[in-house]
Every structure is written in structure tokens, then in C-alpha cells.
Design an enzyme around this catalytic site. Structure first.
Site, mmCIF file in Angstrom:
data_model
loop_
_atom_site.group_PDB
_atom_site.id
_atom_site.type_symbol
_atom_site.label_atom_id
_atom_site.label_comp_id
_atom_site.label_asym_id
_atom_site.label_seq_id
_atom_site.Cartn_x
_atom_site.Cartn_y
_atom_site.Cartn_z
ATOM 1 C CG MET A 162 -45.789 -24.473 90.985
ATOM 2 S SD MET A 162 -46.946 -23.394 91.845
ATOM 3 C CE MET A 162 -45.914 -21.980 92.183
ATOM 4 C CD GLN A 210 -39.057 -30.251 88.378
ATOM 5 O OE1 GLN A 210 -40.124 -29.998 87.823
ATOM 6 N NE2 GLN A 210 -38.975 -30.605 89.641
ATOM 7 C CB CYS A 230 -44.784 -35.003 88.252
ATOM 8 S SG CYS A 230 -46.322 -34.644 87.376
ATOM 9 C CE LYS A 271 -41.094 -29.694 94.267
ATOM 10 N NZ LYS A 271 -42.247 -30.421 93.731
ATOM 11 C CG ASN A 283 -42.530 -28.422 98.409
ATOM 12 O OD1 ASN A 283 -42.991 -29.307 97.688
ATOM 13 N ND2 ASN A 283 -43.011 -27.196 98.399
ATOM 14 N N GLY A 284 -44.043 -28.115 101.189
ATOM 15 C CA GLY A 284 -45.403 -28.558 101.468
ATOM 16 C C GLY A 284 -46.065 -27.683 102.501
ATOM 17 C CG ASP A 285 -49.369 -28.218 103.527
ATOM 18 O OD1 ASP A 285 -49.572 -28.301 102.294
ATOM 19 O OD2 ASP A 285 -49.766 -29.071 104.336
ATOM 20 N NE ARG A 335 -50.539 -26.598 97.493
ATOM 21 C CZ ARG A 335 -51.024 -27.448 98.369
ATOM 22 N NH1 ARG A 335 -52.273 -27.855 98.266
ATOM 23 N NH2 ARG A 335 -50.283 -27.902 99.359
HETATM 24 C C1 LIG Z 1 -49.928 -25.642 89.427
HETATM 25 C C2 LIG Z 1 -48.849 -26.525 89.967
HETATM 26 C C3 LIG Z 1 -47.884 -27.007 89.107
HETATM 27 C C4 LIG Z 1 -46.851 -27.819 89.602
HETATM 28 N N1 LIG Z 1 -45.867 -28.220 88.741
HETATM 29 C C5 LIG Z 1 -44.775 -28.888 89.235
HETATM 30 C C6 LIG Z 1 -43.660 -29.185 88.407
HETATM 31 O O1 LIG Z 1 -43.620 -28.856 87.201
HETATM 32 N N2 LIG Z 1 -42.610 -29.834 88.977
HETATM 33 C C7 LIG Z 1 -42.604 -30.205 90.300
HETATM 34 O O2 LIG Z 1 -41.628 -30.788 90.783
HETATM 35 N N3 LIG Z 1 -43.649 -29.926 91.109
HETATM 36 C C8 LIG Z 1 -44.715 -29.269 90.605
HETATM 37 N N4 LIG Z 1 -45.749 -28.940 91.447
HETATM 38 C C9 LIG Z 1 -45.669 -29.304 92.874
HETATM 39 C C10 LIG Z 1 -45.106 -28.137 93.700
HETATM 40 O O3 LIG Z 1 -43.811 -27.769 93.256
HETATM 41 C C11 LIG Z 1 -45.052 -28.464 95.208
HETATM 42 O O4 LIG Z 1 -44.212 -29.570 95.400
HETATM 43 C C12 LIG Z 1 -46.421 -28.784 95.800
HETATM 44 O O5 LIG Z 1 -47.416 -27.912 95.317
HETATM 45 C C13 LIG Z 1 -46.393 -28.705 97.332
HETATM 46 O O6 LIG Z 1 -45.975 -27.435 97.748
HETATM 47 P P1 LIG Z 1 -47.026 -26.308 98.312
HETATM 48 O O7 LIG Z 1 -47.740 -26.899 99.473
HETATM 49 O O8 LIG Z 1 -46.156 -25.146 98.654
HETATM 50 O O9 LIG Z 1 -47.986 -26.042 97.202
HETATM 51 C C14 LIG Z 1 -46.803 -28.174 90.969
HETATM 52 C C15 LIG Z 1 -47.790 -27.682 91.824
HETATM 53 C C16 LIG Z 1 -48.802 -26.863 91.354
HETATM 54 C C17 LIG Z 1 -49.819 -26.348 92.317
#
Ligand SMILES: Cc1cc2nc3c(=O)[nH]c(=O)nc-3n(C[C@H](O)[C@H](O)[C@H](O)COP(=O)(O)O)c2cc1C
Length: 352
Positions: free
Chosen positions: A43, A96, A126, A165, A224-226, A249
Site C-alpha cells: 500500500m 514491489q 494500480c 499482483k 485478494n479483495g475484501d 484495507r
Molecule cells: C491506500 C492504498 C494504497 C495501495 N497501494 C498499492 C500499491 O502500492 N501496490 C499495489 O499493488 N496495490 C496497492 N493497493 C491495492 C491493495 O494492495 C489491494 O489490492 C486492494 O486494496 C484490495 O484489497 P483489500 O480489499 O484488502 O483492500 C493500495 C490500496 C490502498 C487502499
């Protein structure tokens, strides 16, 4: 196009809780075992060394850095190099990269492996306009030939596992084609966020796409996701057959999610959510690690979002918001935390 930094909650899911999940530690390579098979997401502006250390201490089996610009790293940009700060207690840690040039990514992969990364990951998810318009992040997803070339070049350049990813696709899912191209190029694992780029963060994650990818490839698949608690982790494992789960998150202001997931996967009773005393202790440690890494002044700014996440949805949140502009030192930060704890106590609420 982006996401609000303030309100980053994964959507709740209210279905029946699946039964316990049995999963062995997940092997990414001879020297990299994810035990438990639970990963802290990359993140940007969040998963820096202090937070990665906290999450490892709480039981994450692997932590991933913020995305690092491959070309800037290769060109020696000072700020980019500062992001490549790996502490001994973090291992195993994945770094990453983002970029889209095979030779540059190969060179960057060699650098990060040399600097101590246990895994090198490529960002292909991204969704931000400024990233995808340069053909990086999710902008790579439609070019499976280039994906193959990138993974071939990176895998040839390093001995550590190379992973990627992805999102499910750009508008439609093409995750199976992307996964196969990665695998042919030598990838050890794919992490899939089950939303397309067009979905951004809307709706619920599509678990069927993750299940389809898992059936189609032989490498490790990380769902990954939720995923934000042991119930949603069980559901991800059960529905998709994935080898490991990744949490983003759900870990904001909640590093305890990792000990919950670790306990459940070990067949143990899931520990209670932290009380106020434990929350304060962990926060104080987070602040100290932050100051140690970035100095006090920078910490007083950057720690604000974390403080809000730790107290999100509690009676302390409002109190904390009022104090954020007055944070100039560690003592100020801890006074604000104490005021937020006090507000929680006053209404007799539980910390979480
Ligand atoms: C604040 C924030 C920053 C993120 N930065 C990246 C990142 O640098 N690289 C990446 O692959 N995903 C990034 N993501 C996506 C997350 O790694 C993840 O794939 C996405 O939030 C879904 O997962 P979750 O439902 O557990 O939040 C970011 C997400 C958030 C909320």
C-alpha cells in the site's frame, strides 16, 4: 481518479461463515515460506518499514513494500532508494516494483534482491490514471506478450521468487491469460485482486475469477479483495481454493487482523479484539518505530491517517480529529491518543 485516503473500508459481507480452513504454509521458493499463508498488501504511503514490522509482529506471513519506481531506482534517485529500507525483523519481505520495460525491471529486480528482498513483485493492478497512462500498473494487463517478456527478464536476473499482483482485467477479466503469461515467464506466484480496473474499488470482489485463475495455473495463487477478518478469509480460501490471502484495507489501523487469521488457520480460538490498553501500546510502538525511521517532524504528519484508522468508528475518532492539527511532537501524538482513549472510556465502548 483515485480513492479517498480517509475512508478506506472494505465492504462488509454478511453470508454464512464457512467451516475451518486447513492450509499448509505456502512455499514461494526454497527460502521463502509464508507461514501463515497471510500477506500484508503493498500500500503506497502505508506499508513502510514501521507498519510492516508491526504487521509481522502480529503474525503476517509476508509483508510487501509500497510500490517502487523501477526506472528511478535504476537511475539512482535518492528518494526512491530511501524506500528500499528493509529491517532485519521484517523478513520475509517482498519488494514491489512498478514499470513496464523488461530490461529496466530486470535491473531493478537485481538491485532489490541484492538489498535483501526475499521476493520481487511487479505491480500490474494500480488503477490510477497517471500510472496506467504510462502503460504501467493495470495498464500492462492487456499486453500478455510484454508480460511474458518482463517476467522472463526479471526471473533470469534474480534467484529469489518473482511474483506479480494483478487485477482481474482491464474491463473484462483476462486473468487466466495474464496468469499463464506470467507463469511461462517464470513467475512463482500471482496475487489477484478480484476486481477489474474499471471496477476501481466498487462493489464486491469477484471470487469466481480468482477460482478460475487458480484452476488454470500451477503457480501459487494469492487471493485478494475484501478480506478483513477470519470469516472473510475463510470465505476467500473456500470459494477460490487460493493458496494464501492478502489483506489491504482490513489491515489499516488493524494489524490485529493478522493474529486473528493466523489463529484461525492454526485451528486455534481467534483472539479477542484489542482492548484500549493494548491499542495504546501498539500505537505507541508504531509511533516509536516511525520516529526511529523517519524522524519526529515527519512522523507528526504521516502518523495522522494511521491514528484515525486505529480509532475509526469509535467514540475517540471525533476527539482525535479535533487534535490532529496540534501534533508537533511524540508527546502531542500520545496526548491525542490518550484523549481518544478517554473518549472511548467515557461511553464505555470497546476499543475496536
Ligand atoms: C491506500 C492504498 C494504497 C495501495 N497501494 C498499492 C500499491 O502500492 N501496490 C499495489 O499493488 N496495490 C496497492 N493497493 C491495492 C491493495 O494492495 C489491494 O489490492 C486492494 O486494496 C484490495 O484489497 P483489500 O480489499 O484488502 O483492500 C493500495 C490500496 C490502498 C487502499
Amino acid at each position: 481518479m483515485g480513492i479517498s485516503f480517509d475512508n478506506l473500508k472494505p465492504p462488509r459481507w454478511g453470508g454464512p461463515v464457512p467451516g475451518p480452513v486447513e492450509r499448509d504454509p505456502c512455499v514461494l521458493g526454497p527460502d521463502v515460506v509464508l507461514d501463515p499463508p497471510v500477506v500484508l498488501s503493498p500500500m503506497a504511503a502505508v506499508t513502510n518499514p514501521p507498519y510492516r514490522m508491526i504487521c509481522r509482529e502480529m503474525g503476517a506471513g509476508l509483508v510487501v513494500t509500497e510500490m517502487i519506481h523501477a526506472r528511478k531506482l535504476v537511475e539512482g534517485d535518492e528518494r526512491t532508494w530511501q524506500m528500499l529500507d528493509i529491517r532485519p525483523s521484517e523478513h520475509p519481505v517482498s519488494v514491489q516494483l512498478f514499470g513496464n520495460e523488461p530490461s529496466v525491471l530486470a535491473e531493478a529486480a537485481a538491485i532489490v534482491a541484492e538489498e535483501g528482498a526475499d521476493v520481487v513483485d511487479l505491480n500490474m493492478g494500480c488503477p490510477m490514471r497517471k500510472v496506467v497512462s504510462n502503460g504501467c500498473g493495470a495498464g500492462l494487463l492487456e499486453d500478455t506478450k510484454l508480460i511474458y517478456e518482463i517476467f522472463r527478464a526479471m526471473s533470469d536476473a534474480v534467484d529469489v521468487p518473482v511474483t506479480g499482483k494483478i487485477r482481474a482485467g482491464w474491463e473484462e477479466s483476462n486473468a487466466v491469460d495474464v496468469g499463464r503469461a506470467m507463469q511461462d515467464g517464470g513467475a512463482a506466484a500471482v496475487t489477484i485482486h478480484g476486481r477489474t480496473r474499471s471496477d476501481m474499488y466498487d462493489g464486491h470482489v469477484d471470487l469466481a475469477i480468482i477460482a478460475e485463475l487458480k484452476k488454470a495455473v500451477d503457480m501459487v495463487v494469492i487471493g485478494n479483495g475484501d478480506v478483513h477478518d477470519w470469516q472473510s478469509a475463510r470465505r476467500m480460501f473456500h470459494t477460490t481454493g487460493c493458496d494464501a490471502v492478502m489483506v489491504a484495507r482490513g489491515a489499516l489501523g488493524n494489524p490485529w487482523v493478522f493474529r486473528e487469521l493466523a489463529a484461525d488457520l492454526a485451528g486455534e480460538e481467534v483472539p479477542a479484539r484489542p482492548d484500549l490498553a493494548e491499542k495504546r501500546r501498539t500505537l505507541a510502538r508504531h509511533v516509536d518505530l516511525y520516529i526511529d525511521t523517519f524522524g519526529e517532524e515527519r512522523t507528526t504528519f504521516e502518523i495522522r491517517k494511521h491514528l484515525l484508522w486505529y480509532f475509526r468508528g469509535t467514540p475517540g475518532e471525533k476527539t482525535l480529529r479535533r487534535k490532529l492539527k496540534d501534533l508537533h511532537s511524540r508527546a502531542d501524538i500520545m496526548r491525542a491518543v490518550d484523549a481518544a482513549c478517554e473518549a472511548c472510556r467515557e461511553v464505555g465502548a470497546k476499543a475496536s
